[in-house]
Write a protein that holds these residues in place. Structure first.
Motif, PDB file in Angstrom:
ATOM      1  N   VAL A 218       3.998  27.253   6.757  1.00 49.06           N
ATOM      2  CA  VAL A 218       5.277  27.976   6.655  1.00 49.06           C
ATOM      3  C   VAL A 218       6.379  27.211   7.374  1.00 49.06           C
ATOM      4  N   VAL A 219       6.081  26.758   8.586  1.00 53.07           N
ATOM      5  CA  VAL A 219       7.060  25.994   9.364  1.00 53.07           C
ATOM      6  C   VAL A 219       7.428  24.704   8.626  1.00 53.07           C
ATOM      7  N   MET A 220       6.423  24.001   8.098  1.00 48.76           N
ATOM      8  CA  MET A 220       6.687  22.758   7.378  1.00 48.76           C
ATOM      9  C   MET A 220       7.534  23.027   6.138  1.00 48.76           C
ATOM     10  N   TYR A 221       7.233  24.105   5.435  1.00 49.42           N
ATOM     11  CA  TYR A 221       7.984  24.460   4.225  1.00 49.42           C
ATOM     12  C   TYR A 221       9.470  24.633   4.528  1.00 49.42           C
ATOM     13  N   PHE A 222       9.777  25.431   5.551  1.00 47.71           N
ATOM     14  CA  PHE A 222      11.184  25.697   5.865  1.00 47.71           C
ATOM     15  C   PHE A 222      11.879  24.475   6.447  1.00 47.71           C
ATOM     16  N   GLU A 223      11.168  23.680   7.223  1.00 44.65           N
ATOM     17  CA  GLU A 223      11.796  22.491   7.802  1.00 44.65           C
ATOM     18  C   GLU A 223      12.145  21.480   6.711  1.00 44.65           C
ATOM     19  N   LEU A 224      11.245  21.267   5.767  1.00 42.20           N
ATOM     20  CA  LEU A 224      11.548  20.359   4.664  1.00 42.20           C
ATOM     21  C   LEU A 224      12.692  20.896   3.814  1.00 42.20           C
ATOM     22  N   LEU A 225      12.764  22.201   3.703  1.00 41.69           N
ATOM     23  CA  LEU A 225      13.836  22.825   2.933  1.00 41.69           C
ATOM     24  C   LEU A 225      15.188  22.599   3.594  1.00 41.69           C
ATOM     25  N   TYR A 226      15.242  22.824   4.908  1.00 42.98           N
ATOM     26  CA  TYR A 226      16.515  22.728   5.623  1.00 42.98           C
ATOM     27  C   TYR A 226      16.936  21.288   5.889  1.00 42.98           C
ATOM     28  N   SER A 227      15.964  20.425   6.194  1.00 41.12           N
ATOM     29  CA  SER A 227      16.308  19.034   6.536  1.00 41.12           C
ATOM     30  C   SER A 227      16.705  18.232   5.306  1.00 41.12           C
ATOM     31  N   ASN A 228      16.239  18.698   4.118  1.00 40.91           N
ATOM     32  CA  ASN A 228      16.547  17.985   2.880  1.00 40.91           C
ATOM     33  C   ASN A 228      16.084  16.528   2.945  1.00 40.91           C
ATOM     34  N   ALA A 229      14.955  16.318   3.633  1.00 45.38           N
ATOM     35  CA  ALA A 229      14.450  14.962   3.850  1.00 45.38           C
ATOM     36  C   ALA A 229      13.969  14.342   2.547  1.00 45.38           C
ATOM     37  N   LYS A 230      14.188  13.040   2.432  1.00 43.49           N
ATOM     38  CA  LYS A 230      13.716  12.307   1.265  1.00 43.49           C
ATOM     39  C   LYS A 230      12.340  11.705   1.537  1.00 43.49           C
ATOM     40  N   MET A 231      11.623  11.473   0.457  1.00 43.49           N
ATOM     41  CA  MET A 231      10.280  10.896   0.552  1.00 43.49           C
ATOM     42  C   MET A 231      10.399   9.392   0.779  1.00 43.49           C
ATOM     43  N   LYS A 232      10.435   8.990   2.029  1.00 43.95           N
ATOM     44  CA  LYS A 232      10.515   7.582   2.379  1.00 43.95           C
ATOM     45  C   LYS A 232       9.347   7.207   3.277  1.00 43.95           C
ATOM     46  N   MET A 233       8.658   6.148   2.920  1.00 41.10           N
ATOM     47  CA  MET A 233       7.521   5.690   3.712  1.00 41.10           C
ATOM     48  C   MET A 233       8.003   4.778   4.836  1.00 41.10           C
ATOM     49  N   THR A 234       8.716   5.356   5.796  1.00 45.71           N
ATOM     50  CA  THR A 234       9.167   4.610   6.957  1.00 45.71           C
ATOM     51  C   THR A 234       8.188   4.840   8.107  1.00 45.71           C
TER      52      THR A 234
END
Length: 456
Positions: A218-234
């Motif tokens: 649940v925490v991961m779901y909302f954080e990815l939603l709010y951060s709008n992070a892109k899938m980058k293999m950094t």
């Protein structure tokens, strides 16, 4: 994507003769076939999966869950690992493994095509939108945020201590409310809130690994939603992913110890963390961890259930299990003809003793489709997956912020339970029970939404 589809069609065509050739050890070949299939999915997925939040697309969730169980789980079943060795032994005696494998290869291919199509749709619509950022749920001032967050936090701790009826459901609801309230806050502030709730959640739900896992997701779901992070293999994303994975594994292992795995005596819940090294070195560790991640029976149950219907030990349902939601208000004691879920039908037939104790084995959603319509089950399975994807995509761009966020959350998590084998009846019931909360959140949003202010 065309080359990937062609490769998988060739793989499906070759799977049956290959498994028949290695019939004495076919269970060693199956994990390799599924590994090659999912390996072929990577290039196209990498090309179209731009935002990390899109991993929660229903068909994507399905592929991740099935991939884990049909590659890693199948491998461990082949090695006779896991606490529940009965399923692992029985799956090696089934007769129709070549045709069942072909069916699941086609199922995964269908899910992959639907995933890519949905990702293409979202990327295309985002390219023509003013912004690709998912709108914040509640934009409130700092004073109101502090007050409301304090009330939610105190309520969460009180529920954790008192443990009333349906305490986990109440905890989950309060956690979702809190995560929606902090949608407009900075990442550091959100991180502190996440840590607070996970610590409290772990302290009072320590022995239940599934509840801890749900809270983390649940925490991961909302954080990815709010951060709008892109899938980058950094290096940063790899490090964060690694830390999250290690944290999750540590929590699961500690929860396993607290439930009696390893036979350790505990002075407190958190003492289990200190015993993790001893637990890892014990002879039971590998079998126990396989059991805790449910890797020892999902694959086996999927194959055995499909074989049961092909050999006549289970009757084809011809759509009855899909009609079950129409009868959820009917009392079975009066309406004896009320359809059973395929999970109940299979468990009752395969392990009557386990069923009499209230137990049940998970029957994957594609397995349910197979039990209903054999290979033609690909059609209803694909339609349901496509509908789930369509709602997911629509909620990305529709109106009503609170309604969209909460509806998407409910869609994703209830769909996971449906994939695992809960059936359509429970899936629809989740939404019915969620409707009052959707309405309340929408009203609440209109009441408190003010001029956008970044709280912290």
């Amino acid at each position: 994507m065309i080359l990937t589809v062609l490769f998988n069609l060739v793989l499906a065509a070759l799977a049956a003769p290959l498994l028949l050739y290695w019939s004495s050890t076919w269970w060693d070949v199956v994990p390799l076939l599924f590994f090659l299939q999912f390996l072929s999915f990577i290039p196209a997925t990498k090309r179209h999966l731009i935002y990390a939040k899109d991993i929660f697309l229903p068909s994507s969730v399905f592929l991740m869950y099935v991939g884990l169980n049909f590659i890693v789980g199948a491998y461990f079943v082949a090695q006779d690992r896991g606490v529940n060795s009965t399923l692992g032994g029985d799956v090696k005696t089934i007769q129709n493994y070549p045709w069942i494998t072909v069916f699941y290869i086609l199922v995964n291919l269908l899910a992959f095509v639907l995933t890519i199509r949905s990702l293409q749709t979202m990327n295309s619509r985002r390219a023509t939108s003013v912004t690709v950022e998912f709108p914040r749920v509640f934009t409130v001032g700092a004073n109101y945020l502090t007050l409301s967050s304090s009330v939610v936090a105190i309520s969460f701790v009180a529920v954790s201590i008192v443990e009333p009826l349906f305490s986990f459901s109440i905890q989950l609801l309060l956690l979702v409310i809190q995560l929606m309230l902090i949608s407009n806050c900075g990442r550091l502030y959100r991180g502190v809130v996440y840590l607070f709730y996970l610590v409290i959640f772990t302290a009072f739900n320590f022995s239940n690994k599934r509840e801890i896992a749900v809270a983390l997701i649940v925490v991961m779901y909302f954080e990815l939603l709010y951060s709008n992070a892109k899938m980058k293999m950094t290096l940063k994303t790899i490090a964060l992913g690694g830390v999250a994975g290690v944290l999750f594994c540590l929590l699961v292992m500690a929860a396993s110890i607290s439930r009696g795995y390893g036979g350790f005596e505990l002075s407190s819940s958190f003492a289990a963390f200190a015993l993790i090294p001893k637990y890892v070195m014990s002879d039971l560790f590998l079998d126990s961890i396989i059991e805790n991640f449910e890797l020892s029976y999902v694959f086996a149950a999927a194959y055995i259930a499909a074989d049961y219907v092909m050999t006549g030990q289970l009757d084809y349902q011809f759509g009855l299990s899909y009609l079950k939601p129409l009868f959820f208000l009917f009392d079975r004691e009066i309406y004896w003809w009320k359809p059973d879920s395929v999970m109940i039908l299979f468990t009752k037939r395969y392990d009557p003793a386990f069923y009499s104790l209230g137990g049940s084995y998970p029957v994957l959603s594609p397995t349910e489709a197979f039990i209903n319509f054999h290979y033609f089950g690909l059609i209803p399975f694909g339609l349901l997956l496509a509908v789930g994807n369509k709602f997911f995509v629509g909620l990305e761009f529709g109106a009503g912020r609170a309604f969209r966020v909460l509806s998407r959350f409910i869609l994703v998590f209830t769909f996971f339970f449906y994939i695992r084998g809960s059936g359509l009846e429970l899936y629809f019931l989740y939404f019915i029970f969620a409707l009052p909360y959707l309405l309340l959140f929408s009203i609440f949003e209109k009441m408190i939404t003010a001029r956008p202010v970044r709280a912290y």
